[in-house]
Write a protein that holds these residues in place. Structure first.
Motif, short mmCIF file in Angstrom:
data_model
loop_
_atom_site.label_atom_id
_atom_site.label_comp_id
_atom_site.label_asym_id
_atom_site.label_seq_id
_atom_site.Cartn_x
_atom_site.Cartn_y
_atom_site.Cartn_z
N GLU A 1 22.62 -3.86 27.23
CA GLU A 1 23.02 -5.25 27.19
C GLU A 1 24.47 -5.30 27.64
OE1 GLU A 1 22.17 -7.51 23.68
OE2 GLU A 1 20.35 -6.33 23.31
N VAL A 2 24.71 -6.03 28.73
CA VAL A 2 26.05 -6.10 29.30
C VAL A 2 26.46 -7.56 29.38
CG1 VAL A 2 27.45 -5.56 31.34
CG2 VAL A 2 25.61 -4.02 30.66
N ASP A 3 27.68 -7.82 29.02
CA ASP A 3 28.24 -9.15 29.11
C ASP A 3 28.08 -9.66 30.55
OD1 ASP A 3 30.16 -11.28 27.95
OD2 ASP A 3 31.16 -10.62 29.80
N THR A 4 27.66 -10.92 30.69
CA THR A 4 27.40 -11.50 32.01
C THR A 4 28.64 -11.44 32.90
OG1 THR A 4 25.76 -12.97 31.04
CG2 THR A 4 26.55 -13.53 33.22
N GLN A 5 29.79 -11.75 32.34
CA GLN A 5 31.02 -11.73 33.14
C GLN A 5 31.33 -10.32 33.61
OE1 GLN A 5 34.50 -13.20 31.16
NE2 GLN A 5 35.76 -13.10 32.99
N LEU A 6 31.17 -9.33 32.74
CA LEU A 6 31.41 -7.94 33.12
C LEU A 6 30.44 -7.52 34.22
CD1 LEU A 6 32.69 -5.15 32.80
CD2 LEU A 6 31.11 -4.74 30.92
N TYR A 7 29.17 -7.91 34.08
CA TYR A 7 28.17 -7.56 35.08
C TYR A 7 28.55 -8.13 36.45
CZ TYR A 7 23.62 -7.13 37.34
OH TYR A 7 22.62 -6.82 38.21
N ARG A 8 28.99 -9.38 36.47
CA ARG A 8 29.39 -10.00 37.74
C ARG A 8 30.61 -9.31 38.33
NH1 ARG A 8 28.30 -15.97 35.50
NH2 ARG A 8 26.08 -16.03 35.94
N LEU A 9 31.56 -8.93 37.48
CA LEU A 9 32.74 -8.22 37.97
C LEU A 9 32.36 -6.86 38.56
CD1 LEU A 9 35.28 -8.99 35.10
CD2 LEU A 9 35.38 -9.83 37.45
N LEU A 10 31.43 -6.17 37.91
CA LEU A 10 30.97 -4.88 38.44
C LEU A 10 30.24 -5.06 39.77
CD1 LEU A 10 29.69 -3.22 35.15
CD2 LEU A 10 31.62 -2.46 36.55
N GLN A 11 29.42 -6.09 39.87
CA GLN A 11 28.72 -6.37 41.13
C GLN A 11 29.72 -6.66 42.25
OE1 GLN A 11 26.02 -9.56 39.92
NE2 GLN A 11 24.32 -8.25 40.55
N SER A 12 30.71 -7.47 41.93
CA SER A 12 31.73 -7.83 42.91
C SER A 12 32.51 -6.60 43.37
CB SER A 12 32.67 -8.87 42.30
OG SER A 12 33.71 -9.19 43.18
N ALA A 13 32.89 -5.76 42.42
CA ALA A 13 33.63 -4.53 42.76
C ALA A 13 32.77 -3.60 43.61
CB ALA A 13 34.08 -3.82 41.49
N ALA A 14 31.49 -3.50 43.29
CA ALA A 14 30.59 -2.65 44.07
C ALA A 14 30.49 -3.15 45.50
CB ALA A 14 29.21 -2.61 43.42
N ALA A 15 30.37 -4.47 45.66
CA ALA A 15 30.29 -5.04 47.01
C ALA A 15 31.59 -4.79 47.78
CB ALA A 15 29.99 -6.54 46.93
N ARG A 16 32.73 -4.98 47.12
CA ARG A 16 34.03 -4.74 47.76
C ARG A 16 34.19 -3.29 48.20
NH1 ARG A 16 36.19 -7.47 43.62
NH2 ARG A 16 36.92 -5.56 42.65
N ASN A 17 33.66 -2.38 47.39
CA ASN A 17 33.80 -0.95 47.68
C ASN A 17 32.64 -0.39 48.50
OD1 ASN A 17 36.28 -0.60 46.27
ND2 ASN A 17 35.16 -0.66 44.34
N HIS A 18 31.71 -1.28 48.88
CA HIS A 18 30.56 -0.88 49.70
C HIS A 18 29.74 0.23 49.06
CE1 HIS A 18 32.28 -3.39 52.82
NE2 HIS A 18 33.42 -2.74 52.68
N VAL A 19 29.50 0.09 47.75
CA VAL A 19 28.67 1.05 47.01
C VAL A 19 27.67 0.26 46.17
CG1 VAL A 19 30.46 2.83 46.92
CG2 VAL A 19 30.30 1.17 45.07
N SER A 20 26.69 0.97 45.64
CA SER A 20 25.71 0.32 44.76
C SER A 20 26.35 0.05 43.40
CB SER A 20 24.49 1.22 44.57
OG SER A 20 24.83 2.36 43.79
N LEU A 21 25.70 -0.79 42.64
CA LEU A 21 26.17 -1.09 41.29
C LEU A 21 26.21 0.19 40.46
CD1 LEU A 21 27.03 -3.21 39.19
CD2 LEU A 21 24.61 -3.58 38.71
N GLU A 22 25.19 1.02 40.59
CA GLU A 22 25.16 2.29 39.85
C GLU A 22 26.34 3.17 40.24
OE1 GLU A 22 22.42 6.28 39.30
OE2 GLU A 22 21.60 4.58 40.41
N GLU A 23 26.63 3.26 41.54
CA GLU A 23 27.75 4.10 41.98
C GLU A 23 29.08 3.57 41.46
OE1 GLU A 23 26.35 5.94 46.22
OE2 GLU A 23 26.64 3.76 46.11
N GLU A 24 29.23 2.25 41.42
CA GLU A 24 30.46 1.65 40.90
C GLU A 24 30.63 1.98 39.42
OE1 GLU A 24 34.05 -0.37 40.79
OE2 GLU A 24 32.89 0.26 42.53
N CYS A 25 29.55 1.87 38.66
CA CYS A 25 29.62 2.20 37.24
C CYS A 25 29.96 3.67 37.04
CB CYS A 25 28.29 1.86 36.55
SG CYS A 25 27.98 0.10 36.42
#
Length: 64
Positions: A7-31
């Motif tokens: 269970e992940v806070d919605t805001q945190l999830y969106r921030l992780l998705q955004s960071a992953a997109a910026r870094n050109h990696v998957s969400l899993e790789e960003e985490c």
């Protein structure tokens, strides 16, 4: 293979998705990158990892 549901806070999830997109990696790789310490560690993620490790240790101790 075990299934893990987090269970992940919605805001945190969106921030992780955004960071992953910026870094050109998957969400899993960003985490993973954040958990490995190559990114500033979030206290929330550190607490989550500690909790998951403790639960895993309890599960392993109970199955022995």
């Amino acid at each position: 293979m075990s299934l893990m549901i987090l269970e992940v806070d919605t805001q945190l999830y969106r921030l992780l998705q955004s960071a992953a997109a910026r870094n050109h990696v998957s969400l899993e790789e960003e985490c993973r990158r954040r958990l490995e310490g190559t990114e500033q560690r979030s206290p929330y993620l550190q607490a989550l990892v500690a909790e998951l490790r403790a639960e895993d240790e309890q599960r392993r101790a109970g199955s022995q």
